[in-house]
Design an enzyme around this catalytic site. Structure first.
Site, PDB file in Angstrom:
ATOM      1  N   GLU A 115      -3.119   8.210  11.668  1.00 38.70           N
ATOM      2  CA  GLU A 115      -2.083   7.204  11.970  1.00 38.70           C
ATOM      3  C   GLU A 115      -0.709   7.651  11.450  1.00 38.70           C
ATOM      4  OE1 GLU A 115      -3.291   3.422  12.350  1.00 38.70           O
ATOM      5  OE2 GLU A 115      -1.287   2.624  12.557  1.00 38.70           O
ATOM      6  N   ASP A 129       0.830  -1.225   0.000  1.00 42.00           N
ATOM      7  CA  ASP A 129       0.000   0.000   0.000  1.00 42.00           C
ATOM      8  C   ASP A 129       0.857   1.265   0.000  1.00 42.00           C
ATOM      9  OD1 ASP A 129       0.703  -0.477   2.677  1.00 42.00           O
ATOM     10  OD2 ASP A 129      -1.311  -0.119   3.479  1.00 42.00           O
ATOM     11  N   ASP A 185      -5.430  -0.359   5.703  1.00 40.83           N
ATOM     12  CA  ASP A 185      -6.198  -0.764   6.881  1.00 40.83           C
ATOM     13  C   ASP A 185      -7.413   0.138   7.097  1.00 40.83           C
ATOM     14  OD1 ASP A 185      -4.100  -2.461   7.030  1.00 40.83           O
ATOM     15  OD2 ASP A 185      -3.199  -1.577   8.812  1.00 40.83           O
TER      16      ASP A 185
HETATM   17  C1  GLA Z   1       0.303  -2.584   8.382  1.00 40.24           C
HETATM   18  C2  GLA Z   1       0.079  -1.182   7.823  1.00 40.24           C
HETATM   19  C3  GLA Z   1      -0.549  -1.267   6.435  1.00 40.24           C
HETATM   20  C4  GLA Z   1       0.266  -2.185   5.529  1.00 40.24           C
HETATM   21  C5  GLA Z   1       0.543  -3.522   6.209  1.00 40.24           C
HETATM   22  C6  GLA Z   1       1.484  -4.408   5.438  1.00 40.24           C
HETATM   23  O1  GLA Z   1      -0.913  -3.214   8.597  1.00 40.24           O
HETATM   24  O2  GLA Z   1      -0.762  -0.440   8.674  1.00 40.24           O
HETATM   25  O3  GLA Z   1      -0.660   0.033   5.895  1.00 40.24           O
HETATM   26  O4  GLA Z   1       1.436  -1.566   5.111  1.00 40.24           O
HETATM   27  O5  GLA Z   1       1.090  -3.348   7.496  1.00 40.24           O
HETATM   28  O6  GLA Z   1       0.903  -4.852   4.247  1.00 40.24           O
END
Ligand code: GLA
Length: 394
Positions: A169, A45, A181
């Site tokens: 975040e 992402d 997320d």
């Molecule tokens: C965490 C981060 C996400 C993503 C994942 C790995 O969950 O919050 O943004 O980068 O790790 O895929």
């Protein structure tokens, strides 16, 4: 206890704590936002790639009542002590003494220009394993943003809420995460995976067919994302991108490159930069294969994409650990398991296995025995249902 009964019990415990802390009234409302697992697309992402999360039926609940003054009083059903602050005290970045409340406070800051100068009383709780790769922090952010939007009639769309939560975040809490997320929690649709194109934050839903179930394998090894390792990966990818821009061609994100570009830049791209770039470029292909497999109802091909992603995440991205390696290997050795991989950031927490429907009772015992023998810890297991996005539940 059925799932619905367990959720009602959770809501009741939130309201009981709310009443004992703040005094009950008819004005408190209860909201829910889900966590997620990511089928494939690890660490893509923030590299401008594609991801394929599934929103789950576990998440964070929030009992909340707006106040007439500027006070914020936050409690968690899992902790005795609460955190209090005033709107004007929040500042632009998290304060260490605020602990977990930094997530909701970041959201409050992100919404500040739209919100009236009124604080709130709140109790949080949930059934999602915390800090274990299922997006508990995003669920805390999204439930807060969604509740404030509804209570104050802000009229924001869930996509806008997701972006505000992502800002909370990344800017307020300080984890350089991507948008996956927050988008998964805010935009989840029951029975579907979210194919999210992080380069432009566009997305489409892909229906989940009945040929597999997702089994969560919780190693119970906790990790904290704000710790340096996650942000270090983000920095390494930024460096790899700079090398490719100079020695291959100029593209906007690491995920936009292909294998020929990596070969072209070979004399300059080495060590961790080569490994991180190789994971990102190959993971993009695995997401495409995963989406095609999901659409075709091909559980075997989807499982193969997961297991191959898991290897790349461990070997080239180096975010796995002994516990995750062991539990995914043990799961894949069982008949009826199509594939397995760590989910979330890695470094501990949960993995997922794609299993034949109805095979959980057969798969779990040998995986548990192997894990207990190796680590002396009882892992957690749960078959997931792909649930919907945030909602009011009381
Ligand atoms: C965490 C981060 C996400 C993503 C994942 C790995 O969950 O919050 O943004 O980068 O790790 O895929």
């Amino acid at each position: 206890m059925t799932e619905r009964a367990a959720q009602s019990a959770l809501v009741a415990s939130l309201l009981a704590r709310f009443a004992s802390e703040f005094g009950g009234s008819r004005q408190e409302a209860v909201f829910f936002a889900p966590g997620r697992v990511n089928l494939v697309g690890a660490h893509l992402d923030y590299n401008g790639g594609d991801v394929l999360p599934v929103t789950v039926d576990l998440g964070v609940y929030l009992a909340i009542r707006p106040r007439d003054d500027d006070r914020l009083r936050l409690r968690s059903v899992d902790q005795r002590d609460g955190i209090d602050a005033r709107l004007g005290e929040l500042g632009d970045a998290r304060r260490p003494e605020h602990g977990w409340a930094a997530y909701p406070f970041g959201v409050v800051r992100g919404l500040a220009e739209r919100l009236p100068e009124r604080g709130f009383d709140a109790v949080y709780g949930g059934d999602l394993p915390m800090a274990s790769g299922m997006s508990s922090s995003a669920a805390i952010e999204v439930v807060t943003a969604y509740a404030l939007d509804r209570l104050h009639g802000l009229g924001l769309e869930n996509r806008e809420l997701a972006l505000i939560c992502h800002g909370a975040e990344s800017r307020y809490v300080g984890v350089q995460c991507g948008i996956m997320d927050q988008f998964a929690s805010a935009l989840g649709r029951a029975g579907h995976a979210l194919w999210l194109h992080c380069a432009d934050a566009s997305f489409e839903y892909v229906e989940i067919h009945a040929g597999f179930q997702v089994l969560v394998l919780d190693t119970k090894k906790t990790r904290t994302l704000a710790g340096g390792a996650f942000n270090q990966r983000v920095a390494e990818c930024g460096e790899a991108l700079a090398i490719l821009r100079m020695h291959a061609r100029s593209l906007p994100t690491l995920a936009a490159y292909n294998e020929a570009d990596l070969a072209h830049a070979a004399p300059w791209l080495a060590g961790v930069h080569l490994k991180r770039a190789r994971h990102v470029v190959s993971e993009m292909q695995r997401v495409a294969r995963g989406v095609a497999a999901l659409r075709a109802g091909d559980s075997r091909a989807l499982g193969a994409a997961l297991s191959s992603s898991n290897r790349s995440t461990a070997v080239d991205y180096e975010v796995s650990c002994a516990e995750l390696d062991a539990i995914t290997t043990a799961a894949c050795a069982q008949p009826g398991v199509f594939g397995a991989r760590l989910t979330g950031a890695g470094f501990g927490g949960c993995a997922i296995a794609l299993i034949e429907p109805g095979s959980a009772e057969r798969v779990i015992p040998p995986v548990r025995d192997d894990f207990v023998r190796r680590f002396g810890v009882e892992p957690g297991f749960r078959v997931l249902t792909a649930g919907g996005g945030p909602r009011r539940v009381g």
